[in-house]
Each structure stands twice: as structure tokens, then as C-alpha cells.
Design an enzyme around this catalytic site. Structure first.
Site, PDB file in Angstrom:
ATOM      1  CE  LYS A 226      -4.390  -1.681   1.839  1.00 57.29           C
ATOM      2  NZ  LYS A 226      -5.404  -1.582   2.914  1.00 57.29           N
ATOM      3  NE  ARG A 260      -8.191  -8.160   1.420  1.00 60.70           N
ATOM      4  CZ  ARG A 260      -7.924  -7.366   0.378  1.00 60.70           C
ATOM      5  NH1 ARG A 260      -6.925  -6.494   0.452  1.00 60.70           N
ATOM      6  NH2 ARG A 260      -8.641  -7.439  -0.731  1.00 60.70           N
TER       7      ARG A 260
END
Length: 289
Positions: A226, A260
Site C-alpha cells: 500500500k 491479507r
């Protein structure tokens, strides 16, 4: 003492959470921030699913709608058209794997479970669809409740918290009451890294992740590749695997139960190393050293 549930029931499959688990990301949206458009044919998504399963994924999380910052919503019909064939295909070809579906729509959640999904992963924590809590209560499937600062197209605008950690905890406290009233038992919480947070907010949450253990619920962390990593070390999503692994390791030491991720093998390795350290740390504590 850690009182969080050690198992959750996933459609008759018990997921043991006494040690951290890996959730592999299978994005079938054409515009996801890292792997958009890579898995649009059955051959492509089955090959990627097999790779993640072979590398040790415990769960596959299938998403048909991009939720990156600035992403535009698609309608429910398009989401279902993308999603359901993949869920059915994965369920048929990998009958032992636990399938999670990333959606905030109650009707999509229902159809996904009917098609073979076991877990619903809702980025809105029940805020975007008022029917979600009641639907999950009827389905009796595990529910991942994430905190977000708003819908993806606007969530990075006008970000403001008095205290991001306390605000996230207050959100969970309120939403848990709604979920419990609807008879939802297996709940996983996700602080929502990157969703309506600045880079500093994300690292504040990471540093204080252990605070979420107060809820006695499994904690999911989704930080893989991210922008919180890219911006801090001046890199790209493609070049942020090392940074992702560092953040995953910190999250594990601070109480993460599920990672995740895009890169399964590396996450499995991080978990094994942290587990080994924890064994010796516990032995030293118990011996008084």
C-alpha cells in the site's frame, strides 16, 4: 491473557486462529492498485489461486470492485457478473480452501455465500449498506468489519481525527453492538490501513495495534504494497515487497491474527519467524529470565 477466539466456523470448516493465518488477495477488478486486470479469465484466476494455495494461503479473498483511493463504484449487477463465476470456480477447484468475498453490499454477500463463499469482508464495517448486519446474521458466516474514513472515491479528502486509534476503537465498539444484536458471532476486526488515513495515521495505528486486543477478537491487517509503504520509503507498489514484509512482521508482533496479502510465501515465512521468536520469548518469561 489473550481471550480472542481460537477458531471460527467457516461453513463447517474450522479455521484455527491460535497462530496467525494468511489471506491471499485475488483481485478480479480491472483497476485495483497493484494487480488490476491480471486475473480476468478462468485460466488466470485458477493459476493464481493455485499459486497462493501451494505457497500456504489459508484463505482466498476475492474482490470484484476496486477500493483503492479515488476508485469509482460499479453497480451491483456488474459486481455480481464479475464475482460469482470466480467464487463458483474457486469453490469447485479448491474445495478445501476457505473463500472470503470482499464486498460491502448485502445482496452480493448473500449470493456469494450461496455460490460457495465462507466469509464476508466488508470495507465499510456495515455502514454502506444498512441491510448488511441483518443479512450476515441470517447467513451465519464470519464477518470482517473494517474501519474506513468514507467511500473510496472521497475517503482521502478532508481526513481528520482527534485521535485515530481511539476513533477506530470507538467505531468498533459502536458497530459491534449492532452486529451482536443481529446474532453475528464470528467477527474479525480490521483497522483499515489506507482507508481514510494519512501516512502518519497508518503508522500510529500500526504502533498501537495491540490496543485492539481489548476487543478479544481476531485482528486482520491489510497493508500489502500500500501507499503507506510506498510514500514512506519512496518506492512503487511493484517494488514494495520488502517494505510490506517489514510492516507485516511488526503487525504480527503487535497482535495481528490474519495477514491479507498479495505475496503469500513471504508472509508465511514472516509468520514462522515471529512464531519461533514468540516461543522463546514465552519460555524466558515463564522461567523468570
Amino acid at each position: 491473557m489473550d481471550m480472542r477466539p481460537k477458531t471460527i466456523n467457516c461453513g463447517g470448516k474450522l479455521l484455527d486462529l491460535s497462530s496467525p493465518k494468511v489471506m491471499g488477495i485475488l483481485n478480479i477488478s480491472p483497476d485495483s492498485f497493484f494487480d488490476g486486470g491480471k486475473y480476468t479469465s478462468e485460466e488466470q484466476w485458477l493459476l493464481q489461486a493455485k499459486k497462493m494455495v501451494d505457497e500456504g494461503a489459508d484463505i482466498l479473498d476475492i474482490g470484484a470492485v476496486s477500493t483503492r483511493p479515488g476508485a469509482q463504484e460499479i453497480d451491483q449487477e456488474e459486481e455480481l457478473a464479475r464475482l460469482i463465476p470466480v467464487v463458483e470456480s474457486i469453490a469447485a477447484n479448491f474445495p478445501k480452501i476457505i473463500i472470503s468475498v470482499d464486498t460491502w453490499r448485502a445482496d452480493v454477500a448473500k449470493k456469494s455465500v450461496e455460490s460457495g463463499a465462507h466469509i464476508i469482508n466488508d470495507i465499510s464495517g456495515g455502514l454502506f449498506d444498512k441491510n448488511m448486519a441483518a443479512t450476515i446474521g441470517k447467513l451465519q458466516v464470519p464477518y470482517i468489519m473494517m474501519h474506513t474514513g468514507g467511500r473510496p472515491d472521497v475517503m482521502q479528502q478532508n481526513i481528520s481525527y482527534e485521535n485515530v486509534v481511539l476513533d477506530v476503537m470507538n467505531f468498533f465498539t459502536k458497530q459491534l453492538q449492532t452486529l451482536r444484536k443481529n446474532g453475528i458471532h464470528d467477527i474479525i476486526i480490521d483497522p483499515g490501513f489506507g482507508f481514510g488515513k494519512t501516512v502518519d495515521h497508518n503508522y500510529q495505528l500500526l504502533a498501537k495495534l495491540s490496543s485492539l486486543q481489548l476487543f478479544d477478537l481476531p485482528i486482520l491487517v491489510g497493508v500489502s504494497r500500500k501507499s503507506m509503504i510506498q510514500k514512506l520509503i519512496n518506492t512503487t507498489a511493484e517494488q514494495s515487497l520488502n517494505g510490506s514484509t517489514v510492516v507485516h512482521t511488526i503487525a504480527l508482533t503487535n497482535g495481528a491474527t490474519i495477514l491479507r496479502i498479495h505475496d503469500v510465501r513471504e508472509a508465511v515465512e514472516a509468520i514462522e519467524i515471529v512464531k519461533k521468536i514468540n516461543i522463546f520469548a514465552s519460555e524466558a518469561y515463564n522461567s523468570g529470565c
